[in-house]
Design a protein around this motif. Structure first.
Motif, PDB file in Angstrom:
ATOM      1  N   VAL A  38      -1.439   4.939  16.189  1.00  0.00           N
ATOM      2  CA  VAL A  38      -2.764   4.877  15.780  1.00  0.00           C
ATOM      3  C   VAL A  38      -3.664   3.930  16.174  1.00  0.00           C
ATOM      4  O   VAL A  38      -3.387   2.751  16.350  1.00  0.00           O
ATOM      5  N   PHE A  39      -4.653   4.298  17.143  1.00  0.00           N
ATOM      6  CA  PHE A  39      -5.620   3.456  17.568  1.00  0.00           C
ATOM      7  C   PHE A  39      -6.800   3.382  16.523  1.00  0.00           C
ATOM      8  O   PHE A  39      -7.303   4.431  15.996  1.00  0.00           O
ATOM      9  N   GLY A  40      -7.502   2.055  16.498  1.00  0.00           N
ATOM     10  CA  GLY A  40      -8.349   1.840  15.435  1.00  0.00           C
ATOM     11  C   GLY A  40      -9.368   0.928  16.031  1.00  0.00           C
ATOM     12  O   GLY A  40      -9.190  -0.081  16.789  1.00  0.00           O
ATOM     13  N   ILE A  41     -10.645   0.716  15.537  1.00  0.00           N
ATOM     14  CA  ILE A  41     -11.786  -0.045  15.542  1.00  0.00           C
ATOM     15  C   ILE A  41     -12.329  -0.266  14.344  1.00  0.00           C
ATOM     16  O   ILE A  41     -12.268   0.278  13.462  1.00  0.00           O
ATOM     17  N   GLN A  42     -12.568  -1.577  14.214  1.00  0.00           N
ATOM     18  CA  GLN A  42     -12.935  -2.294  12.667  1.00  0.00           C
ATOM     19  C   GLN A  42     -14.188  -3.217  13.132  1.00  0.00           C
ATOM     20  O   GLN A  42     -14.269  -3.644  13.881  1.00  0.00           O
ATOM     21  N   GLY A  43     -14.958  -3.213  12.081  1.00  0.00           N
ATOM     22  CA  GLY A  43     -15.904  -4.339  11.684  1.00  0.00           C
ATOM     23  C   GLY A  43     -15.762  -5.107  10.597  1.00  0.00           C
ATOM     24  O   GLY A  43     -15.200  -4.355   9.417  1.00  0.00           O
ATOM     25  N   GLU A  44     -15.881  -6.151  10.360  1.00  0.00           N
ATOM     26  CA  GLU A  44     -15.554  -7.104   9.079  1.00  0.00           C
ATOM     27  C   GLU A  44     -16.737  -7.835   8.875  1.00  0.00           C
ATOM     28  O   GLU A  44     -17.143  -8.625   9.781  1.00  0.00           O
ATOM     29  N   PHE A  45     -17.402  -8.062   7.649  1.00  0.00           N
ATOM     30  CA  PHE A  45     -18.726  -8.627   7.556  1.00  0.00           C
ATOM     31  C   PHE A  45     -18.378  -9.386   6.093  1.00  0.00           C
ATOM     32  O   PHE A  45     -18.086  -8.957   5.022  1.00  0.00           O
ATOM     33  N   ASP A  46     -18.849 -10.665   6.174  1.00  0.00           N
ATOM     34  CA  ASP A  46     -18.501 -11.913   5.071  1.00  0.00           C
ATOM     35  C   ASP A  46     -19.685 -11.651   4.236  1.00  0.00           C
ATOM     36  O   ASP A  46     -20.779 -11.637   4.398  1.00  0.00           O
ATOM     37  N   ILE A  47     -19.198 -11.236   2.824  1.00  0.00           N
ATOM     38  CA  ILE A  47     -20.313 -11.273   1.729  1.00  0.00           C
ATOM     39  C   ILE A  47     -19.902 -12.422   0.756  1.00  0.00           C
ATOM     40  O   ILE A  47     -20.192 -12.299  -0.460  1.00  0.00           O
ATOM     41  N   SER A  48     -19.376 -13.466   1.218  1.00  0.00           N
ATOM     42  CA  SER A  48     -19.172 -14.498   0.051  1.00  0.00           C
ATOM     43  C   SER A  48     -20.293 -15.330  -0.461  1.00  0.00           C
ATOM     44  O   SER A  48     -20.381 -15.460  -1.616  1.00  0.00           O
ATOM     45  N   PHE A  49     -21.436 -14.877   0.324  1.00  0.00           N
ATOM     46  CA  PHE A  49     -22.746 -15.441  -0.334  1.00  0.00           C
ATOM     47  C   PHE A  49     -22.997 -14.710  -1.671  1.00  0.00           C
ATOM     48  O   PHE A  49     -23.918 -15.134  -2.326  1.00  0.00           O
ATOM     49  N   MET A  50     -22.364 -13.702  -1.744  1.00  0.00           N
ATOM     50  CA  MET A  50     -22.785 -12.485  -2.756  1.00  0.00           C
ATOM     51  C   MET A  50     -21.771 -12.734  -3.925  1.00  0.00           C
ATOM     52  O   MET A  50     -21.987 -11.991  -5.069  1.00  0.00           O
ATOM     53  N   THR A  51     -20.746 -13.518  -3.744  1.00  0.00           N
ATOM     54  CA  THR A  51     -19.739 -13.307  -4.731  1.00  0.00           C
ATOM     55  C   THR A  51     -19.403 -14.976  -5.010  1.00  0.00           C
ATOM     56  O   THR A  51     -18.114 -15.319  -5.237  1.00  0.00           O
ATOM     57  N   ASN A  52     -20.146 -15.700  -5.354  1.00  0.00           N
ATOM     58  CA  ASN A  52     -20.117 -17.130  -5.679  1.00  0.00           C
ATOM     59  C   ASN A  52     -19.172 -17.932  -4.444  1.00  0.00           C
ATOM     60  O   ASN A  52     -18.155 -18.428  -5.080  1.00  0.00           O
ATOM     61  N   LYS A  53     -19.419 -17.718  -3.279  1.00  0.00           N
ATOM     62  CA  LYS A  53     -18.380 -18.433  -2.408  1.00  0.00           C
ATOM     63  C   LYS A  53     -16.979 -18.105  -2.246  1.00  0.00           C
ATOM     64  O   LYS A  53     -16.363 -18.774  -1.732  1.00  0.00           O
ATOM     65  N   GLN A  54     -16.707 -16.929  -3.033  1.00  0.00           N
ATOM     66  CA  GLN A  54     -15.105 -16.499  -2.853  1.00  0.00           C
ATOM     67  C   GLN A  54     -15.061 -15.897  -1.633  1.00  0.00           C
ATOM     68  O   GLN A  54     -15.812 -15.235  -0.888  1.00  0.00           O
ATOM     69  N   PRO A  55     -14.007 -15.979  -0.968  1.00  0.00           N
ATOM     70  CA  PRO A  55     -13.566 -15.469   0.319  1.00  0.00           C
ATOM     71  C   PRO A  55     -13.290 -14.148   0.482  1.00  0.00           C
ATOM     72  O   PRO A  55     -12.302 -13.510   0.826  1.00  0.00           O
ATOM     73  N   ILE A  56     -14.361 -13.315   0.334  1.00  0.00           N
ATOM     74  CA  ILE A  56     -14.502 -11.777   0.293  1.00  0.00           C
ATOM     75  C   ILE A  56     -15.365 -11.249   1.416  1.00  0.00           C
ATOM     76  O   ILE A  56     -16.312 -11.717   1.682  1.00  0.00           O
ATOM     77  N   SER A  57     -14.987 -10.180   2.102  1.00  0.00           N
ATOM     78  CA  SER A  57     -15.420  -9.592   3.140  1.00  0.00           C
ATOM     79  C   SER A  57     -15.256  -8.066   3.135  1.00  0.00           C
ATOM     80  O   SER A  57     -14.446  -7.490   2.116  1.00  0.00           O
ATOM     81  N   VAL A  58     -16.199  -7.275   3.706  1.00  0.00           N
ATOM     82  CA  VAL A  58     -16.112  -5.867   3.698  1.00  0.00           C
ATOM     83  C   VAL A  58     -15.544  -5.602   5.189  1.00  0.00           C
ATOM     84  O   VAL A  58     -16.281  -5.872   6.112  1.00  0.00           O
ATOM     85  N   GLN A  59     -14.616  -4.419   5.007  1.00  0.00           N
ATOM     86  CA  GLN A  59     -14.069  -4.030   6.094  1.00  0.00           C
ATOM     87  C   GLN A  59     -14.680  -2.542   6.549  1.00  0.00           C
ATOM     88  O   GLN A  59     -14.264  -1.778   5.469  1.00  0.00           O
ATOM     89  N   VAL A  60     -15.027  -1.998   7.521  1.00  0.00           N
ATOM     90  CA  VAL A  60     -15.117  -0.644   7.988  1.00  0.00           C
ATOM     91  C   VAL A  60     -14.514  -0.465   9.221  1.00  0.00           C
ATOM     92  O   VAL A  60     -14.296  -1.374   9.943  1.00  0.00           O
ATOM     93  N   PHE A  61     -13.969   0.770   8.964  1.00  0.00           N
ATOM     94  CA  PHE A  61     -12.905   1.052   9.983  1.00  0.00           C
ATOM     95  C   PHE A  61     -12.921   2.789  10.416  1.00  0.00           C
ATOM     96  O   PHE A  61     -13.478   3.420   9.785  1.00  0.00           O
ATOM     97  N   TRP A  62     -12.703   2.973  11.786  1.00  0.00           N
ATOM     98  CA  TRP A  62     -12.436   4.173  12.200  1.00  0.00           C
ATOM     99  C   TRP A  62     -10.938   4.474  12.942  1.00  0.00           C
ATOM    100  O   TRP A  62     -10.629   3.408  13.633  1.00  0.00           O
ATOM    101  N   LYS A  63     -10.058   5.294  12.837  1.00  0.00           N
ATOM    102  CA  LYS A  63      -8.861   5.352  13.065  1.00  0.00           C
ATOM    103  C   LYS A  63      -8.456   6.508  13.539  1.00  0.00           C
ATOM    104  O   LYS A  63      -8.767   7.524  13.004  1.00  0.00           O
ATOM    105  N   LYS A  64      -7.618   6.824  14.699  1.00  0.00           N
ATOM    106  CA  LYS A  64      -7.248   7.974  15.187  1.00  0.00           C
ATOM    107  C   LYS A  64      -5.887   8.278  15.672  1.00  0.00           C
ATOM    108  O   LYS A  64      -5.443   7.056  16.197  1.00  0.00           O
ATOM    109  N   ALA A  65      -5.049   9.147  15.213  1.00  0.00           N
ATOM    110  CA  ALA A  65      -3.744   9.462  15.590  1.00  0.00           C
ATOM    111  C   ALA A  65      -3.682  10.938  16.337  1.00  0.00           C
ATOM    112  O   ALA A  65      -4.380  11.721  15.651  1.00  0.00           O
ATOM    113  N   SER A  66      -2.701  10.997  17.282  1.00  0.00           N
ATOM    114  CA  SER A  66      -2.776  12.515  17.659  1.00  0.00           C
ATOM    115  C   SER A  66      -1.218  12.648  18.286  1.00  0.00           C
ATOM    116  O   SER A  66      -0.404  11.558  18.356  1.00  0.00           O
TER     117      SER A  66
END
Length: 162
Positions: A38-66
């Motif tokens: 499975v090949f994939g690409i992803q982006g991850e974006f820190d949203i800790s400023f929205m969660t009282n400085k908790q170490p939380i991020s949002v990950q978006v991804f695309w993956k493909k298998a043949s």
């Protein structure tokens, strides 16, 4: 329901970078061992400023298998979004080691093409996505990522942090 899930995933892809302007963000590539690779690409974006400085991020991804079996070629593609929690501060580990876990949604499209008269078959599904693993920061800009998830299995990758 499927249209709502697709709209939510696309919205997350579009808005996550805008929300994550102040934190540590990354883009990366990965390779999973399931489904003959499975090949994939992803982006991850820190949203800790929205969660009282908790170490939380949002990950978006695309993956493909043949895969090809008995003359039938099958492609599986997934797009998704997940919330990721970094356990580094709780685990009191070296600053280079970051264990994490996350959950979210994935939208899968499966397409099978038969060389004989059966034609093309297509199905879609939206399901829960779970992941967990560890990142090792090689430099301040690059990290190696080893994780297990339910679309790709055991996965290894590299991320560029900005």
């Amino acid at each position: 329901m499927k249209k709502i899930a697709i709209a939510a995933l696309l919205s997350a892809f579009a808005t996550a970078p805008a929300f994550a302007a102040d934190g540590k963000n990354s883009v990366g590539v990965n390779f999973g061992t399931d489904l003959n690779g499975v090949f994939g690409i992803q982006g991850e974006f820190d949203i800790s400023f929205m969660t009282n400085k908790q170490p939380i991020s949002v990950q978006v991804f695309w993956k493909k298998a043949s895969q090809t079996f008995y003359g039938v070629s099958a492609d599986t593609t997934a797009v998704g979004v997940a919330g990721i929690y970094d356990f580094n501060a709780l685990a009191k580990l070296d600053k280079k080691i970051h264990p994490y876990a996350g959950a979210g949604l994935k939208h899968e499209t499966d397409t099978a093409v038969s060389p004989v008269s059966f034609g093309t078959f297509k199905s879609t599904s939206t399901d829960v996505y779970v992941t967990g693993g560890v990142r090792y920061f090689l430099t301040p800009q690059f990290d190696a990522d080893l994780n297990y998830n339910n679309f790709g299995g055991l996965t290894i990758g590299v991320n560029f942090d900005f």
